[in-house]
Every structure is written in C-alpha cells, then in structure tokens.
Design an enzyme around this catalytic site. Structure first.
Site, short mmCIF file in Angstrom:
data_model
loop_
_atom_site.label_atom_id
_atom_site.label_comp_id
_atom_site.label_asym_id
_atom_site.label_seq_id
_atom_site.Cartn_x
_atom_site.Cartn_y
_atom_site.Cartn_z
N GLY A 59 -14.88 58.80 36.72
CA GLY A 59 -15.95 59.28 37.59
C GLY A 59 -16.37 60.68 37.16
N CYS A 86 -9.00 57.86 33.37
CA CYS A 86 -9.66 59.16 33.41
C CYS A 86 -9.59 59.77 34.82
CB CYS A 86 -11.09 59.03 32.88
SG CYS A 86 -11.77 60.62 32.38
N TYR A 87 -10.70 59.87 35.53
CA TYR A 87 -10.63 60.43 36.89
C TYR A 87 -9.62 59.62 37.72
CZ TYR A 87 -11.84 61.79 41.64
OH TYR A 87 -11.77 62.22 42.92
N HIS A 175 -10.92 56.18 27.69
CA HIS A 175 -11.64 55.03 28.27
C HIS A 175 -11.40 53.77 27.44
CE1 HIS A 175 -14.05 57.03 31.40
NE2 HIS A 175 -13.85 58.09 30.64
N GLU A 177 -12.32 50.85 28.06
CA GLU A 177 -13.38 49.85 28.23
C GLU A 177 -14.54 50.00 27.26
OE1 GLU A 177 -12.64 52.35 30.15
OE2 GLU A 177 -14.35 53.25 31.16
N ASP A 233 -32.51 33.55 35.09
CA ASP A 233 -31.74 33.64 36.33
C ASP A 233 -32.18 32.59 37.35
OD1 ASP A 233 -30.92 35.84 34.96
OD2 ASP A 233 -31.98 37.28 36.23
N LYS A 374 -25.49 39.08 33.14
CA LYS A 374 -26.54 38.30 32.48
C LYS A 374 -26.00 37.34 31.40
CE LYS A 374 -31.16 38.12 31.89
NZ LYS A 374 -32.11 38.10 33.01
#
Ligand code: XMP
Length: 518
Positions: A59, A86-87, A175, A177, A233, A374
């Site tokens: 964050g 992290c945060y 991070h 990710e 969609d 998506k």
C-alpha cells in the site's frame, strides 16, 4: 453465486497497492481461487469466508502515517497462514511487536535478494542463492517480532523476508506478484501449496459447471433478461445463462446507431445460428441520433446514451412480459473498483452501458462473471464453445462511435468514422495484428485541413488512427505497428472515405492520455 461455491479460497486484504489485483491473478493462475477485500474486513466476516490463507497487500501509506490503514490484529489469531507483502509485512511487524523504521535509502526497482533460508517460502530457490526481486518501499524492518527469523536480506533491508514458522506467519519486503520479480510466482506457489496446503482445483471448467448449477438453483422457473452487445462479456454471460435455463432467457440487442459497420447483424446471426436463442434486435438508431443532435460535450453524450438505452431496453423488456432477473456482464475489476478502500475511484469518464437498469426496472441483478478477470472470461467463452470471433473481439465502448466523433454527431460524420474504422480493422487483421493489440480504431477529428486532389485544393476532415497495447485498459501504450501497415491504412482511408483528406497516427500512452479520445 459468490464465494460459497469455492472451498479452497485465499483472502487478499487490500491496503491500496497498485498491484493488489496482480496478487489475485497470480493466485488464480496457480488454480487457487482468491478474492480481494478491503483491509478493514471484520474478523467475523473473515472467519465466515473461511480462507485457507490470507495475503496482506502492499500500500502507499507508511505504517507511521496518522491515517495508516490498519486491519484487525485478530487476523493473526485465526490459525490461518498469513503472508504480508511490503506494507502488509510492515503492518504485521508493527502489530506483532517488532520495529519498523525509515530505510536509509528508499529502495525502488530491481534489487538482489540473498536467500538465507529456503525451507518454506523460498523452497526450490536455493539456500545462499541470489534472486532479482522488485522493491518499492521507504520503510524497513529494524527488529522482527518475537518468534520470527529472517529468510532473506537485500542491500538496504537486513530483513527482506521473515517467518514465524510455528504460527505460519510470513512477510516479504519485495513484490512477488509483479513480472519484475522473476521467481515471484514460485514464492506465491510455495505459500499456497506448501504453507496453506491448497490444492490447485480452480479452473474454468469447474467454474462453468458450478456456475450453471448455481444459476439453475437461483433462477428456478423465473425469467431472465440479458442485454447483448456483441462484446465478449455480455456474450459469455448470455451463453452461460442459456446453458443453464435455455428458453427462460430472452436477450435484447439495442442498435443505437453507434455500432461498428455490420455489427448488429453479425451478432444476431452468430447467436441465432449457434444457439437459437430468443434474441430481439431493437433498431433505435434514429431515436439516439435525434437525441444526440447538437451535443458536443463527451460526458453529455455518455449521459444521453445511457439514459436512452435504459428507456429503449425497458420498453422492449415490457413487451417480452414478466421477468424477475436482469443479467449483466460485470467483471471483477469493476467490483473491486467499487469496494477498494479508497472508495469508488474518481470518475475519469463515466462508463455506463446498462447502469441504472436494475433499479429502474425493479429487477434482481445476476452477474455470473463478477468474480472473473477479462482473460478468465475469455477462457470461460472457450470452455463454452463460443465462436472465436466473439472471444477475441476487441473491447468497444458502450457509447460506441459517439465518443469517436469529436464534437457534434450527424449521419454523415457517423458514416465517415464507420467506414474509416472498418478499414483500420481490416488492415490490422490482414497484418495478423488484431489479436495482438488491445484495440485499433479510427477517430474523426473536429477540424478540417487543406489538401490537394488532382489539380484541386481540398479542405476536408482528418482521421486519427489509434492502436494500443494493453493488459487491462488501466494503462496502455501505442502499438509500434509496421510503417507499411500504417501506410496502407492511410492510403485506403484517404482514397475511399469521402470527406477525409488526412490521416494521423496517435502516439500517446495512457496515462497521461486515455485510450478513447473522448
Ligand atoms: P479509456 O478511454 O478510459 O478507456 O482509456 C478504457 C477502456 O474502456 C473503454 N471505454 C468505455 N467503455 N463505456 C464503456 O463501456 C464508456 O463510456 C467507455 N469509455 C471508454 C475503452 O474503449 C477502453 O477499452
């Protein structure tokens, strides 16, 4: 229709990082279901959610900020493994009695991670090994909470990763990710499979099967209405529902006169041919164009189109008779945006395709894709056997060509942009680029420019060609398409679209520009 379908769930508590969605994606790529919730989710709700593991996101705040976001410390007493990123790691440290301080240097970008313990989180990455990771932090861990030991360090962080193996609590300063951490997916998989003991069972085949069962239970013998636009969609939503309830479903396709060349007809044919659905085409183009006459402001255009859409849709639905539900192709990013801890993010452009419909029509909303990203929706489409042209279709804005004619709209300008758009799509497709780029289209500019045709001076319109690469439309870059493709697009537009004597190529990225021009 929500989380109860899934027994192996990872909960991601969002502290506002730009990359929180990426954490969810990486977890799902490992075939484990995950959901993002705000950092202040009540602990009883977390217990009811029954996650196999919890990830605390990064964050923008510092843990020392007065209004630093704080989760309920009881998350550490649930007996569920926790990974703070992290945060999230700094929060965990502070709450459990460690000490967080300012790093001497703000660490931003690639860093070397020296692994000191490869038993759990870094399993398979080699004890004593060095790995490249991506860091972005100004604070660091000065003293770990009791019971923790360091797993890795970096130049600026003596504790770049830590664990309390007994309580199964973990923290990483980097991070895992992001793509810039090449072994990040491995670290997350270790957390999921070695630490949380998840099984990789979330895939689109199981999603389809479970969703169809859930839809049948929910809908019973009632009727459902679904707006179809031809976009991926709404197409996947319609086909999923059709599988579940067959002729209890009616679909409505509103032709607002702002669609691409031949689009309404193509969508009708595809759906009737492949599914034999109860599908109603409403040609309201005259009506929309009348309402848009003389309107130049982009937001005003969007509002008018949204409002008129509701009116037309409602009238058609009334003709079809009693329905209890309205189905919509809402995706997960839309859902997260509205629950994120910052509240709904500032409206940069109001995106409303069918916004407002359920309230006006007093219908209950069904959103079978609201947990998906998506690309997952595209996988569901493939699983359901949707025609490829529908699955790979580039996104198209709800207000259609109206936001691609800058300034006022009239029939002549519509025809101009529609013809130019068709050429862009054709050439991009012939060059093998249609599925590689995110969007490719033409924009009609509100200026005229001087040109020469034979011996005559001309004073006509300019078209901008916009081709962008993107993963999720949040950011985008202009596509470096070959010059000869640009050349063919330009030649064909100038030679065959009456009223156009100049073509320019848009080389702006998002941010600071947006994908659409209005
Ligand atoms: P921008 O222009 O904001 O667009 O970078 C991001 C993505 O959203 C699409 N877009 C819209 N979609 N209604 C929609 O349904 C809208 O009003 C709208 N405006 C933009 C755009 O095509 C891109 O994919």
């Amino acid at each position: 229709m929500t989380t109860d379908l899934y027994t192996q769930k990872i909960l991601i508590l969002d502290f506002g990082s730009q990359t929180t969605q990426l954490i969810a994606r990486r977890v799902r790529e490992a075939k484990v279901y995950s959901e993002i919730h705000p950092f202040n989710m009540a602990v009883e709700t977390i217990r009811a959610f029954s996650p196999k593991g919890i990830i605390l996101s990064g964050g923008p705040a510092s843990i020392y900020d007065e209004d630093a976001p704080l989760a309920d410390p009881a998350v550490f007493d649930l007996g569920v493994p926790v990974l703070g990123i992290c945060y999230g790691m700094q929060y965990l440290t502070r709450v459990l009695g460690g000490d967080v301080g300012k790093a001497g240097n703000r660490e931003y970008g690639n860093a070397d991670l020296f692994i000191e313990d490869d038993r759990d989180l870094f399993h398979g990455l080699g004890n004593g090994g060095t790995r490249t990771v991506w860091m972005s932090h100004g604070d660091r861990i000065n003293r770990m909470p009791e019971g923790f030991s360091a797993l890795a360090r970096s130049k600026n962080s003596p504790v770049a990763a830590m664990a309390d193996a007994t309580r199964r609590l973990f923290g990483v300063q980097f991070h895992p990710e992001v793509a810039h951490t090449p072994d990040g997916a491995r670290v997350l998989r270790n957390f999921l499979f070695r630490i949380c003991r998840c099984e990789p069972s979330w895939d689109m085949a199981s999603f389809v099967k479970k969703t169809i069962e859930a839809l049948r239970d929910l809908i019973g013998k009632d009727r459902v209405i679904c707006g179809l636009s031809g976009g991926v969609d709404s197409s996947v939503t319609a086909v999923l529902l059709h599988r579940a309830i067959r002729d209890q479903l009616s679909c409505i396709l509103v032709d607002n006169g702002l669609l691409r060349k031949g689009e309404a007809q193509e969508v009708m044919e595809l759906f009737q041919q492949h599914y034999g659905m109860d599908l109603h085409l409403v040609d309201a183009s005259e009506h929309f164009l009348r309402r848009l006459r003389g309107v130049a402001d982009p937001e005003a255009k969007r509002k008018i189109i949204g409002k008129e859409f509701i009116g037309v849709f409602e009238a058609q639905a009334a003709e079809l008779g009693e329905a209890r539900f309205l189905a919509q192709g809402t995706l997960y990013p839309d859902v997260i945006e509205s629950i994120s801890f910052n509240g709904p993010s500032a409206t940069i452009k109001s995106h409303h395709n069918v916004g407002g419909l359920p309230e006006v029509m007093n219908l209950e909303l069904i959103e079978p894709l609201r947990e998906l990203f998506k690309d997952e929706v595209r996988q569901v489409g493939t699983e359901l056997g949707l025609p490829r042209e529908l699955i790979v279709r580039q996104p198209f804005p709800g207000p259609g060509l109206a936001v691609r004619i800058l300034g006022e709209i009239d029939r002549e300008r519509l025809e101009m942009v529609r013809a130019a758009d068709a050429i862009v799509i054709e050439e991009i497709t012939m060059a093998g680029l249609y599925e590689k780029v995110w969007q490719s289209f033409a924009v009609l500019l509100p200026i005229r420019t001087v040109g020469v045709m034979g011996d005559e001076r001309t004073y006509e319109n300019a078209i901008a060609v916009r081709v962008v690469d993107s993963l999720d439309a949040m950011t985008a870059d202009w596509s470096k398409i070959p010059y000869d493709v640009m050349g063919r697009i330009s030649n064909r537009i100038i030679n065959s679209v009456k009223g156009v004597n100049r073509v320019v190529f848009d080389i702006s990225s998002k941010p600071p520009a947006t994908i659409e021009w209005e």
